[in-house]
Design an enzyme around this catalytic site. Structure first.
Site, PDB file in Angstrom:
ATOM      1  N   ASP A 124      11.182  -9.278   4.983  1.00  0.00           N
ATOM      2  CA  ASP A 124      10.511  -8.679   6.140  1.00  0.00           C
ATOM      3  C   ASP A 124      11.564  -7.844   6.870  1.00  0.00           C
ATOM      4  OD1 ASP A 124       9.440  -8.113   8.668  1.00  0.00           O
ATOM      5  OD2 ASP A 124       8.163  -9.896   8.591  1.00  0.00           O
ATOM      6  N   GLY A 152       8.297  -0.718  -1.409  1.00  0.00           N
ATOM      7  CA  GLY A 152       8.194  -0.054  -2.720  1.00  0.00           C
ATOM      8  C   GLY A 152       7.134  -0.641  -3.640  1.00  0.00           C
ATOM      9  N   TYR A 209       4.291  14.033  12.972  1.00  0.00           N
ATOM     10  CA  TYR A 209       4.156  13.783  14.413  1.00  0.00           C
ATOM     11  C   TYR A 209       5.387  13.070  15.001  1.00  0.00           C
ATOM     12  CZ  TYR A 209       1.985   9.272  12.936  1.00  0.00           C
ATOM     13  OH  TYR A 209       1.715   8.064  12.359  1.00  0.00           O
ATOM     14  N   SER A 247      -2.467  -4.327  22.905  1.00  0.00           N
ATOM     15  CA  SER A 247      -1.692  -5.350  23.608  1.00  0.00           C
ATOM     16  C   SER A 247      -0.211  -4.999  23.449  1.00  0.00           C
ATOM     17  CB  SER A 247      -1.962  -6.729  22.994  1.00  0.00           C
ATOM     18  OG  SER A 247      -1.477  -6.740  21.652  1.00  0.00           O
ATOM     19  N   PHE A 301      -1.870   1.818  12.719  1.00  0.00           N
ATOM     20  CA  PHE A 301      -3.340   1.839  12.753  1.00  0.00           C
ATOM     21  C   PHE A 301      -3.752   2.738  13.907  1.00  0.00           C
ATOM     22  CE2 PHE A 301      -1.851  -2.194  14.668  1.00  0.00           C
ATOM     23  CZ  PHE A 301      -2.174  -1.976  16.000  1.00  0.00           C
ATOM     24  N   PRO A 317       5.954  13.565   5.439  1.00  0.00           N
ATOM     25  CA  PRO A 317       4.742  13.895   4.679  1.00  0.00           C
ATOM     26  C   PRO A 317       3.554  14.145   5.602  1.00  0.00           C
ATOM     27  CG  PRO A 317       5.629  11.698   4.089  1.00  0.00           C
ATOM     28  CD  PRO A 317       6.260  12.118   5.376  1.00  0.00           C
ATOM     29  N   GLY A 318       2.671  15.014   5.174  1.00  0.00           N
ATOM     30  CA  GLY A 318       1.336  15.104   5.765  1.00  0.00           C
ATOM     31  C   GLY A 318       0.467  14.083   5.056  1.00  0.00           C
ATOM     32  N   GLY A 340       1.543   2.068  -2.613  1.00  0.00           N
ATOM     33  CA  GLY A 340       1.396   3.421  -2.075  1.00  0.00           C
ATOM     34  C   GLY A 340       2.479   4.411  -2.481  1.00  0.00           C
ATOM     35  N   LEU A 341       2.935   5.160  -1.515  1.00  0.00           N
ATOM     36  CA  LEU A 341       3.928   6.215  -1.790  1.00  0.00           C
ATOM     37  C   LEU A 341       5.247   5.622  -2.253  1.00  0.00           C
ATOM     38  CD1 LEU A 341       3.267   8.636   1.226  1.00  0.00           C
ATOM     39  CD2 LEU A 341       2.562   8.890  -1.163  1.00  0.00           C
TER      40      LEU A 341
END
Ligand code: HXC
Ligand code: NAP
Length: 284
Positions: free
Chosen positions: A64, A17, A146, A104, A96, A187-188, A20-21
């Site tokens: 984390d 939080g 996706y 790997s 990414f 979301p797109g 970004g979004l």
């Protein structure tokens, strides 16, 4: 979009939080009266976000999500701070672009661990706490389109998000008896530094014309996603359970519909095509 006070009485934990979004959702949740806890690995990002939005209504907790012990401790700290936690938004993610054969084992695992294991850790901790304390909690999982189509070049993310979607639908049924709701948003593209640095770096933006792939010909605005998330976390959505709501300007369907690329055909070409098709129809 929602009335003032729509999230009054909600105490919502938004993972990731601080940026970004996640941060955009937090801002709007607080505007609507919620108390919010935000988590991530970088304390300075969390503190910055809390100071920017509201020190009183945003509680930063370093956690984390891959570590179940840290997740349990974060929930304990949130409950100690606010007296309760009744909402969870699984928003933290890692991703990414890369051809899969270049990854790997550790690179693949890191994404699965943040997205799938992280969402599982937070959901299991909150879910058990809600059952034990008779709290009708609500989980909102931020997935992607996706999650059901799959996608090359982000295979660890697609694999993990598909798992999160399966968890959403499974627990929506199993834990409904405890008054819990489990939903997702897909979301797109919504520009954020985190996603753009890793998925659409400037160096490749001339090769991928993002907006042309989207029927509405634009990327999403953060407030549009925040509106939907606030609705899903509010009591207005009390009967919405096990749903995944897509917010992508029509992007994924554009790729799915067999004839959608026919949009490129001009009126003159359609005149010619119509003649040919009508004539073929007569013959067959
Ligand atoms: C190949 C890579 C790589 C790359 C990292 N690795 N980047 N492999 N290509 N570009 C490999 C490393 O070599 C290493 O493997 C392993 O991945 C772990 O990398 P670390 O840097 O040690 O991990 P860590 O510091 O924990 O960072 C995790 C991270 C990072 C996922 C790699 O990017 C991160 O912190 N991301 C969080 C934010 C984020 O990703 N936001 C975007 C969400 S967007 P080896 O074997 O060498 O040790 C999103 C949107 C989807 O999900 C839809 C958009 C439309
Ligand atoms: P972002 O700003 O990079 O957000 C990711 C957040 O996750 C960061 O705050 C990060 O904080 C946190 N995080 C990452 N690893 C973590 C870990 N191990 N433990 C705890 N927190 C961790 O990216 P975003 O674009 O806003 O993405 C937010 C969500 O939207 C993600 O679920 C993403 O998959 C989804 N999404 C985004 C888009 C888009 O176009 N932007 C499209 C579809 C779906 P730290 O680094 O400080 O830990």
């Amino acid at each position: 979009m929602l009335r003032d006070g729509s999230l009054e009485g909600k105490v919502i934990w938004v993972t990731g939080g601080g940026t970004g979004l996640g941060k955009s959702m937090v801002k709007y949740f607080v505007e609507l009266g919620a108390k919010v806890a935000i988590s991530g690995r970088r304390e300075e990002k969390l503190k910055e976000a809390a100071e920017e939005i509201s020190v009183e209504n945003v509680f930063p907790v370093v956690c984390d999500v891959r570590e179940s012990g840290q997740v349990d401790a974060a929930l304990e700290a949130i409950v100690a701070h606010y007296g309760e936690c009744n909402g969870l938004v699984n928003n933290a993610a890692g991703n990414f672009i890369s051809p899969t054969e270049r990854l790997s084992h550790r690179a693949f695992d890191i994404i699965i661990d943040i997205v799938l294991k992280g969402s599982k850790n937070c959901t299991l901790s909150c879910g058990k706490y809600w059952i034990k304390n008779n709290i009708p909690g609500s989980v909102l999982n931020i997935v992607t389109t996706y999650a059901w189509t799959g996608s090359g070049f982000v295979v660890p993310s697609a694999t993990a998000k598909a798992g999160v979607l399966a968890m959403t639908r499974s627990l929506a049924v199993e834990w409904a008896k405890y008054g819990q709701r489990h939903n997702a948003i897909a979301p797109g593209p919504f520009p954020t530094k985190g996603a753009w640095d890793r998925l659409f770096p400037k160096e490749m933006s001339d090769k991928v014309d993002l907006e042309s792939r989207i029927p509405l010909k634009r990327v999403g605005e953060h407030q549009e996603l925040a509106n939907l998330a606030a609705y899903m976390m509010s009591d207005y959505a009390a009967y919405v359970n096990g749903e995944v709501v897509t917010i992508d300007g029509g992007e994924w369907l554009q790729g799915a519909g067999q004839f959608n690329q026919m949009d490129a055909i001009t009126q003159e070409e359609w005149d010619m095509l119509e003649k040919v098709v009508r004539s073929n129809q007569k013959k067959s």
